[in-house]
Enzyme design. Structure first.
Site, mmCIF file in Angstrom:
data_model
loop_
_atom_site.group_PDB
_atom_site.id
_atom_site.type_symbol
_atom_site.label_atom_id
_atom_site.label_comp_id
_atom_site.label_asym_id
_atom_site.label_seq_id
_atom_site.Cartn_x
_atom_site.Cartn_y
_atom_site.Cartn_z
ATOM 1 N N ASN A 12 0.794 -1.310 -0.041
ATOM 2 C CA ASN A 12 0.187 0.172 0.018
ATOM 3 C C ASN A 12 0.801 1.281 -0.017
ATOM 4 O O ASN A 12 0.173 2.300 -0.186
ATOM 5 C CB ASN A 12 -0.718 0.073 1.226
ATOM 6 C CG ASN A 12 -2.005 -1.129 1.167
ATOM 7 O OD1 ASN A 12 -2.340 -1.591 0.233
ATOM 8 N ND2 ASN A 12 -2.330 -1.499 2.306
ATOM 9 N N LYS A 14 3.839 4.067 -0.989
ATOM 10 C CA LYS A 14 4.246 4.809 -2.084
ATOM 11 C C LYS A 14 5.693 4.156 -2.380
ATOM 12 O O LYS A 14 6.433 3.948 -1.576
ATOM 13 C CB LYS A 14 4.372 6.436 -1.735
ATOM 14 C CG LYS A 14 2.908 6.778 -1.583
ATOM 15 C CD LYS A 14 3.024 8.437 -1.352
ATOM 16 C CE LYS A 14 3.048 8.830 -2.859
ATOM 17 N NZ LYS A 14 2.105 8.587 -3.824
ATOM 18 N N LYS A 16 6.138 2.340 -5.555
ATOM 19 C CA LYS A 16 6.194 1.145 -6.450
ATOM 20 C C LYS A 16 6.394 1.617 -8.090
ATOM 21 O O LYS A 16 7.541 1.217 -8.595
ATOM 22 C CB LYS A 16 4.834 0.437 -6.433
ATOM 23 C CG LYS A 16 4.321 -0.155 -5.264
ATOM 24 C CD LYS A 16 3.134 -0.779 -5.146
ATOM 25 C CE LYS A 16 1.670 0.053 -5.207
ATOM 26 N NZ LYS A 16 1.628 1.101 -3.985
ATOM 27 N N THR A 17 5.653 2.404 -8.451
ATOM 28 C CA THR A 17 5.794 2.802 -9.898
ATOM 29 C C THR A 17 7.447 3.702 -9.723
ATOM 30 O O THR A 17 7.896 3.305 -10.765
ATOM 31 C CB THR A 17 4.810 3.758 -10.524
ATOM 32 O OG1 THR A 17 3.535 2.994 -10.319
ATOM 33 C CG2 THR A 17 5.095 4.508 -11.544
ATOM 34 N N THR A 18 7.639 4.370 -8.744
ATOM 35 C CA THR A 18 8.935 5.196 -8.853
ATOM 36 C C THR A 18 10.104 4.320 -8.822
ATOM 37 O O THR A 18 10.913 4.484 -9.590
ATOM 38 C CB THR A 18 8.954 5.943 -7.524
ATOM 39 O OG1 THR A 18 7.660 6.427 -7.126
ATOM 40 C CG2 THR A 18 10.056 6.933 -7.266
ATOM 41 N N ARG A 26 18.199 2.558 -14.661
ATOM 42 C CA ARG A 26 19.489 1.756 -14.577
ATOM 43 C C ARG A 26 19.730 0.697 -15.721
ATOM 44 O O ARG A 26 20.749 0.530 -16.153
ATOM 45 C CB ARG A 26 19.204 0.583 -13.201
ATOM 46 C CG ARG A 26 20.612 0.068 -12.814
ATOM 47 C CD ARG A 26 20.388 -0.839 -11.585
ATOM 48 N NE ARG A 26 20.438 0.107 -10.452
ATOM 49 C CZ ARG A 26 19.381 0.006 -9.435
ATOM 50 N NH1 ARG A 26 18.469 -1.033 -9.571
ATOM 51 N NH2 ARG A 26 19.633 0.666 -8.336
ATOM 52 N N PHE A 68 -9.365 1.831 -16.140
ATOM 53 C CA PHE A 68 -10.647 1.145 -15.658
ATOM 54 C C PHE A 68 -10.920 1.832 -14.448
ATOM 55 O O PHE A 68 -9.769 1.856 -13.497
ATOM 56 C CB PHE A 68 -10.571 -0.171 -15.581
ATOM 57 C CG PHE A 68 -9.364 -0.784 -14.903
ATOM 58 C CD1 PHE A 68 -9.396 -1.218 -13.832
ATOM 59 C CD2 PHE A 68 -8.070 -0.879 -15.684
ATOM 60 C CE1 PHE A 68 -8.241 -1.643 -13.236
ATOM 61 C CE2 PHE A 68 -7.071 -1.567 -15.187
ATOM 62 C CZ PHE A 68 -7.004 -1.772 -13.805
ATOM 63 N N TRP A 70 -13.907 1.898 -10.830
ATOM 64 C CA TRP A 70 -15.390 1.684 -10.455
ATOM 65 C C TRP A 70 -16.134 2.928 -10.416
ATOM 66 O O TRP A 70 -17.307 2.835 -10.365
ATOM 67 C CB TRP A 70 -15.280 1.123 -8.788
ATOM 68 C CG TRP A 70 -13.967 1.909 -7.992
ATOM 69 C CD1 TRP A 70 -14.275 2.928 -7.143
ATOM 70 C CD2 TRP A 70 -12.744 1.676 -8.339
ATOM 71 N NE1 TRP A 70 -13.011 3.148 -6.706
ATOM 72 C CE2 TRP A 70 -12.161 2.516 -7.369
ATOM 73 C CE3 TRP A 70 -11.738 0.454 -9.017
ATOM 74 C CZ2 TRP A 70 -10.809 2.620 -7.191
ATOM 75 C CZ3 TRP A 70 -10.492 0.623 -8.926
ATOM 76 C CH2 TRP A 70 -10.126 1.527 -7.805
ATOM 77 N N GLU A 105 0.869 -1.056 -12.636
ATOM 78 C CA GLU A 105 -0.386 -1.187 -12.162
ATOM 79 C C GLU A 105 -1.068 -2.431 -12.644
ATOM 80 O O GLU A 105 -2.397 -2.249 -12.597
ATOM 81 C CB GLU A 105 -1.420 0.336 -12.420
ATOM 82 C CG GLU A 105 -0.804 1.197 -12.149
ATOM 83 C CD GLU A 105 -0.676 1.670 -10.587
ATOM 84 O OE1 GLU A 105 -1.075 0.701 -9.722
ATOM 85 O OE2 GLU A 105 -0.238 2.849 -9.986
#
Lengths: 173, 173
Positions: A12, A14, A16-18, A26, A68, A70, A105
């Site tokens: 959860n 911050k 991950k994408t970073t 690299r 996508f 909800w 994601e």
């Protein structure tokens, strides 16, 4: 030949994408060819897109679909777009054109049952052995973790929103 | 004026320096000026150094000292180098020349008592308000976490070494 790793950044917190962006930097530094597939439209903003573009033509970025959500009024169309993105990512992995493919994601596609988990697992296990695949997103499923080589969970210890600080340019987006 | 955040990536998992590299990429994408200070010599290798160099002159990388290590034959000299690097980082933060300063592996300087934790905390709290500072390293101390805006803990769920896979170019280095 390199052994292609399956790397998952989940949790959860911050970063991950970073962290995936850092891997791209690299890998590109080694002259590798990288394809980044972003499954949620609108998530990426100017900073990362522009940053990646600085890495030159060895790095490609593909942002797909409507994303996508909800909140969407046309869920079926969104799912279709996401499935199309997955097909694109599969092609990229198998094309021989890239040393690393980032599926940013991607976990959401499984978690919201937009694609079949078994299909995803089967594809990843049987992919060309020399391609690194990097998957990000919350809640990576046990089946994904099972087949991965490297899994890091990002855990929020402290988050600026919770202490009343707005999202900052260059950090969050 | 931006509010400069103090961001910490800590924990035993992989992805701390990698996420910091991702932040550099994103910040650079926004045209920000970034200074990266690496406190442990020899840790960074070709991939990340070359990758950062692709981002152009807005991004600087400074690798310091001999690195400090408990294997060192001349611990005092190593500590001196690390303290010199800290002085350099402080100057960078206060210089007005950078929007973001990355202090990679900085936690070790505190944890091994090479610099005084109180000095570091006091400096960080009183730094110019518009500079983002990113600190990486295992075992960020409570005092550091206390003053940070964003702390993510990277936790190893699965690690390639433990399943017998060698470090891979473009991923680990």
């Amino acid at each position: 030949m390199q052994k292609g790793l399956l790397i998952i950044y989940t949790g959860n917190g911050k970063g991950k994408t970073t962290a995936a962006l850092g891997l791209v930097l690299r890998a590109r530094g080694h002259g590798m060819r990288v394809c980044v597939v972003q499954f949620i439209k609108g998530k990426w903003q100017y900073g990362e897109i522009e940053g990646l573009s600085l890495l030159g033509e060895l790095v490609e970025l593909h942002i797909f679909g409507k994303g996508f959500t909800w909140l969407s009024k046309d869920m079926e169309k969104d799912k279709e777009a996401a499935r199309y993105a997955f097909d694109f990512a599969k092609e990229a992995v198998c094309s021989g054109k890239y040393d690393m493919v980032v599926m940013d994601e991607f976990t959401y596609l499984i978690n919201y049952k937009i694609i079949d988990e078994k299909d995803a697992v089967e594809f990843l296990v049987n992919r060309p052995k020399d391609v690194h695949v990097v998957i990000t997103g919350r809640g990576a499923s046990n089946a994904l973790i099972e087949i991965a080589d490297l899994v890091t969970q990002m855990q929020d210890i402290k988050h600026p929103y919770t202490i009343g600080i707005k999202a900052q340019k260059g950090i969050e987006f």
